[in-house]
Enzyme design. Structure first.
Site, PDB file in Angstrom:
ATOM      1  CD  GLU A 435      -2.868  -1.044  -0.009  1.00  0.00           C
ATOM      2  OE1 GLU A 435      -2.933  -0.020  -0.719  1.00  0.00           O
ATOM      3  OE2 GLU A 435      -3.463  -2.095  -0.292  1.00  0.00           O
TER       4      GLU A 435
HETATM    5  C1  LIG Z   1       3.080  -9.587   0.578  1.00  0.00           C
HETATM    6  C2  LIG Z   1       2.740  -8.545  -0.428  1.00  0.00           C
HETATM    7  C3  LIG Z   1       1.416  -8.263  -0.700  1.00  0.00           C
HETATM    8  C4  LIG Z   1       1.092  -7.316  -1.682  1.00  0.00           C
HETATM    9  N1  LIG Z   1      -0.218  -7.117  -2.022  1.00  0.00           N
HETATM   10  C5  LIG Z   1      -0.502  -6.370  -3.129  1.00  0.00           C
HETATM   11  C6  LIG Z   1      -1.817  -6.339  -3.667  1.00  0.00           C
HETATM   12  O1  LIG Z   1      -2.756  -6.929  -3.128  1.00  0.00           O
HETATM   13  N2  LIG Z   1      -2.024  -5.633  -4.822  1.00  0.00           N
HETATM   14  C7  LIG Z   1      -1.015  -4.971  -5.459  1.00  0.00           C
HETATM   15  O2  LIG Z   1      -1.268  -4.361  -6.493  1.00  0.00           O
HETATM   16  N3  LIG Z   1       0.245  -4.965  -4.959  1.00  0.00           N
HETATM   17  C8  LIG Z   1       0.525  -5.670  -3.825  1.00  0.00           C
HETATM   18  N4  LIG Z   1       1.803  -5.707  -3.335  1.00  0.00           N
HETATM   19  C9  LIG Z   1       2.835  -4.922  -3.983  1.00  0.00           C
HETATM   20  C10 LIG Z   1       3.288  -3.741  -3.129  1.00  0.00           C
HETATM   21  O3  LIG Z   1       2.293  -2.773  -3.051  1.00  0.00           O
HETATM   22  C11 LIG Z   1       4.612  -3.233  -3.718  1.00  0.00           C
HETATM   23  O4  LIG Z   1       5.597  -4.203  -3.420  1.00  0.00           O
HETATM   24  C12 LIG Z   1       5.000  -1.875  -3.182  1.00  0.00           C
HETATM   25  O5  LIG Z   1       4.121  -0.895  -3.640  1.00  0.00           O
HETATM   26  C13 LIG Z   1       6.428  -1.480  -3.560  1.00  0.00           C
HETATM   27  O6  LIG Z   1       6.665  -1.676  -4.912  1.00  0.00           O
HETATM   28  P1  LIG Z   1       7.959  -2.509  -5.386  1.00  0.00           P
HETATM   29  O7  LIG Z   1       7.961  -3.769  -4.608  1.00  0.00           O
HETATM   30  O8  LIG Z   1       7.986  -2.597  -6.840  1.00  0.00           O
HETATM   31  O9  LIG Z   1       9.184  -1.639  -4.860  1.00  0.00           O
HETATM   32  P2  LIG Z   1       9.853  -0.431  -5.669  1.00  0.00           P
HETATM   33  O10 LIG Z   1       8.810   0.495  -6.135  1.00  0.00           O
HETATM   34  O11 LIG Z   1      10.815  -0.976  -6.663  1.00  0.00           O
HETATM   35  O12 LIG Z   1      10.655   0.285  -4.479  1.00  0.00           O
HETATM   36  C14 LIG Z   1      11.962  -0.126  -4.049  1.00  0.00           C
HETATM   37  C15 LIG Z   1      12.475   0.940  -3.077  1.00  0.00           C
HETATM   38  O13 LIG Z   1      12.570   2.204  -3.738  1.00  0.00           O
HETATM   39  C16 LIG Z   1      11.840   3.177  -3.028  1.00  0.00           C
HETATM   40  N5  LIG Z   1      11.230   4.127  -3.971  1.00  0.00           N
HETATM   41  C17 LIG Z   1      10.612   3.877  -5.145  1.00  0.00           C
HETATM   42  N6  LIG Z   1      10.163   5.009  -5.683  1.00  0.00           N
HETATM   43  C18 LIG Z   1      10.481   6.008  -4.821  1.00  0.00           C
HETATM   44  C19 LIG Z   1      10.302   7.428  -4.797  1.00  0.00           C
HETATM   45  N7  LIG Z   1       9.623   8.047  -5.766  1.00  0.00           N
HETATM   46  N8  LIG Z   1      10.780   8.118  -3.748  1.00  0.00           N
HETATM   47  C20 LIG Z   1      11.414   7.500  -2.736  1.00  0.00           C
HETATM   48  N9  LIG Z   1      11.625   6.187  -2.709  1.00  0.00           N
HETATM   49  C21 LIG Z   1      11.172   5.447  -3.726  1.00  0.00           C
HETATM   50  C22 LIG Z   1      10.799   2.418  -2.219  1.00  0.00           C
HETATM   51  O14 LIG Z   1      10.381   3.157  -1.072  1.00  0.00           O
HETATM   52  C23 LIG Z   1      11.564   1.155  -1.867  1.00  0.00           C
HETATM   53  O15 LIG Z   1      12.351   1.391  -0.733  1.00  0.00           O
HETATM   54  C24 LIG Z   1       2.129  -6.617  -2.332  1.00  0.00           C
HETATM   55  C25 LIG Z   1       3.470  -6.878  -2.010  1.00  0.00           C
HETATM   56  C26 LIG Z   1       3.784  -7.851  -1.112  1.00  0.00           C
HETATM   57  C27 LIG Z   1       5.226  -8.166  -0.859  1.00  0.00           C
END
Ligand SMILES: Cc1cc2nc3c(=O)[nH]c(=O)nc-3n(C[C@H](O)[C@H](O)[C@H](O)COP(=O)(O)OP(=O)(O)OC[C@H]3O[C@@H](n4cnc5c(N)ncnc54)[C@H](O)[C@@H]3O)c2cc1C
Length: 593
Positions: A435
């Site tokens: 989220e």
């Molecule tokens: C167990 C689990 C359940 C989930 N459930 C759902 C679900 O039901 N539906 C769904 O759609 N998704 C779901 N997700 C996905 C989740 O919302 C994402 O993993 C999350 O939004 C982060 O995206 P990412 O993993 O691609 O990380 P990335 O976006 O690649 O981020 C990696 C790092 O970079 C940082 N970062 C990225 N952009 C910025 C910025 N602009 N400024 C500062 N820092 C930044 C982040 O804070 C993080 O530390 C789930 C994930 C997990 C692991």
């Protein structure tokens, strides 16, 4: 393994004395909410949480959800518990009566959800996602979509999901690639979604996916994303689940925590989907879901902290180790040692502060939706919008900290899985990521919620804090005087940061964002302290009148005092990190790392 007992006394205190349940009960549509009804719901839900959900928590963690041939089997007992959950009408609590709900306020839904989450976080994620999907369909769905989906989803017979994430699109949803091709009255959806919570499971007869995808000629970026409802089974004319849709669960993830909650990879292959609202407005609609979900994830931080605290407290009263510093020949239970008390107090104080802030925000959500005056609705909404990233970001970060302290209280056995303390930390760890990560919440706070409106809401919040500070000045007690001193310095730190962000957002945006997470933490600590100060004032008043539960009120004042001395005093140091810290954050070149 620890039991869970709903902290009903503290919940009632926050509901009635801090969040204003009486005023919420006077809002249009809340007329049936009596004190008796609130107590009854808290009692019954507390019983369901501790007797049905909590006993499945550890076993669910050990067994986990299992995938085979596109289907997911949840751990033993989950399906039956979900059935009981639906039959008990729990899912329908906060939804409007026209869709079969009970129309109860968000303020009452908050403690109810907290209990499910404390008892069994993995289980609670299923209704969390359904709630978000219901909110989005209620606000943006067509009349036909509302008629077909909402009664089933409100009841809980059909569950909901939120499909945003793709391998290349996480925090940055501009990168979403899933495709939607129009065909007659519907669209054909293709693409892969990952990490979809309860994307496939065996607890409900149908799963209603809300999916972000792009139509053929959609513009690049977030302005070209549309929202679709894609059911696992296409509903028949009579509303029963019909033909299987072309969405398959390719696998589920093996994770650090929340093992019982299936996290699915979903493959859409020309699946039938129906547009929600207008084309290219999908992200805006999804934000409706996300706001509700972000608040609910904030509650997860609180809920895990409560569970970890209960477990650590029980252990500290039982484990005998080392003699009392005051003397005596025999070893005593570890709760006698000052450092163990410090840990327990930090767990208790932060948990109570998170609860107070979250419920106050829930009450404002009710005002924002239901107040009869337009200006009051707008004022409440501005407060909620400002607070949501704080409730989400600060409470989840603090939940992890509290769960970790819970392990420390246990010593070595805390690190051993049978105890259950480690599960709380593993389960809590995801809450700062999904989220929207804490970094994303903090960007939202300093950008959209603060700089964009010139800090207007932040300044209103600080004004309200200053009023509490003045009240503390009038009260004559050493504890309240100490709370006032720490609170006053903390509010000043917050005020200076708000002004600094306002000035620097346009001319040095990177410096502001370098301090965004520390600022979110600062605001969380100060907002929590604000509520704890209010709690101390109420408790002091009750003690002066000689009314109510003396021991509870005395403990509340001492807990607020602890919070002031140990947490609020961190605010001035955070202020310095925010205002001066960007130099260190941004100094190194990529090669120097
Ligand atoms: C167990 C689990 C359940 C989930 N459930 C759902 C679900 O039901 N539906 C769904 O759609 N998704 C779901 N997700 C996905 C989740 O919302 C994402 O993993 C999350 O939004 C982060 O995206 P990412 O993993 O691609 O990380 P990335 O976006 O690649 O981020 C990696 C790092 O970079 C940082 N970062 C990225 N952009 C910025 C910025 N602009 N400024 C500062 N820092 C930044 C982040 O804070 C993080 O530390 C789930 C994930 C997990 C692991």
């Amino acid at each position: 393994m620890s039991d869970y007992k709903a902290p009903i006394r503290d919940m009632q205190f926050v509901l009635n004395d801090l969040a204003g349940m009486i005023e919420v009960a006077h809002l249009p549509g809340c007329e049936d909410v009596t004190a008796d009804l609130v107590d009854q719901i808290l009692e019954q839900n507390g019983k369901f949480a501790s007797e049905v959900l909590a006993p499945l928590n550890h076993a669910g963690d050990e067994e986990g959800s299992k995938w085979a041939n596109g289907e997911v089997k949840t751990p033993r007992g989950f399906k039956e518990a979900y059935q009981q959950f639906v039959e008990g009408g729990w899912n329908a609590l906060q939804f409007p009566a026209e869709y079969g709900g009970q129309g109860l306020p968000k303020l009452l839904a908050a403690p109810v959800m907290e209990m499910w989450k404390s008892a069994n976080l993995s289980f609670s994620l299923c209704p969390l996602l359904t709630t978000g999907a219901v909110e989005a369909l209620m606000l943006c769905g067509t009349e036909q979509q509302k008629k077909v989906y909402l009664p089933k989803m409100v009841e809980g017979r059909w569950t909901g999901t939120m499909n945003l994430t793709e391998p290349q699109a996480g925090s940055d949803l501009a990168l979403v690639r899933a495709k939607a091709v129009k065909e007659g009255d519907h669209y054909l959806i293709s693409g892969q979604k990952i990490f979809i919570t309860y994307g496939e499971h065996d607890m409900a007869e149908n799963i209603v996916h809300l999916v972000l995808a792009r139509t053929a000629d959609a513009p690049e970026g977030v302005r070209g994303i549309s929202l679709f409802v894609v059911p696992k089974f296409l509903p028949n004319a009579d509303g029963t689940p019909g033909k299987r849709n072309n969405v398959q669960c390719a696998s589920i993830e093996h994770k650090l925590g929340i093992h019982a909650s299936p996290t699915a990879v979903l493959v859409y292959d020309n699946a039938t989907g129906y547009l929600v609202g207008e084309e290219n407005h999908g992200l805006g609609y999804m934000f409706i879901m996300m706001n509700a979900a972000r608040f609910a994830v904030g509650l997860e931080g609180l809920a895990i902290a409560e569970r970890a605290y209960q477990q650590a407290l029980a252990y500290a009263k039982d484990r005998v180790q080392s003699r009392d510093l005051a003397g005596g020949a025999k070893s005593v239970t570890i709760i006698h040692h000052p450092d163990v008390r410090r840990m327990l107090m930090s767990m208790k104080a932060q948990t109570e502060a998170m609860r107070a802030l979250a419920y106050v925000v829930a009450a404002m959500l009710d005002r924002a939706h239901r107040h009869k005056e337009k200006e009051e609705r707008a004022r409440a909404q501005a407060f909620v919008d400002f607070m949501i990233p704080i409730v989400k970001g600060w409470s989840t970060e603090t939940g992890i900290e509290v769960a970790s302290t819970g392990i420390q209280v246990h010593g070595g056995v805390g690190f051993i899985e049978e105890t259950g303390a480690a599960q709380h930390l593993r389960d809590a760890r995801i809450t700062t990521i999904y989220e929207g990560t804490t970094g994303i919440q903090a960007n939202d706070l300093v950008g959209r919620k603060l700089a964009r409106e010139g800090g207007a809401t932040a300044k209103e919040v600080i004004k309200a804090m200053r009023r509490v500070e003045a009240e503390l000045g009038v009260a004559k007690s050493d504890d309240l005087a100490a709370i006032r001193a720490a609170f006053s310095a903390a509010v000043t730190a917050a005020e200076e940061c708000v002004a600094w962000i306002g000035i620097n957002y346009t001319n040095d945006i990177k410096a502001v964002h370098a301090g965004a997470v520390p600022f979110l933490r600062l605001m969380g600590i100060v907002c929590g302290g604000w509520q704890m100060a209010r709690a101390a004032l109420v408790a002091q008043g009750r003690l002066a009148e000689g009314k109510g539960d003396k021991s509870f009120y005395q403990a509340k004042i001492k807990t607020a005092r602890f919070y002031a001395d140990h947490l609020l005093t961190q605010a001035p140091a955070l202020r310095n990190a925010i205002v001066h810290g960007a130099v260190g954050v941004l100094a190194l070149s990529e090669e120097q790392f």
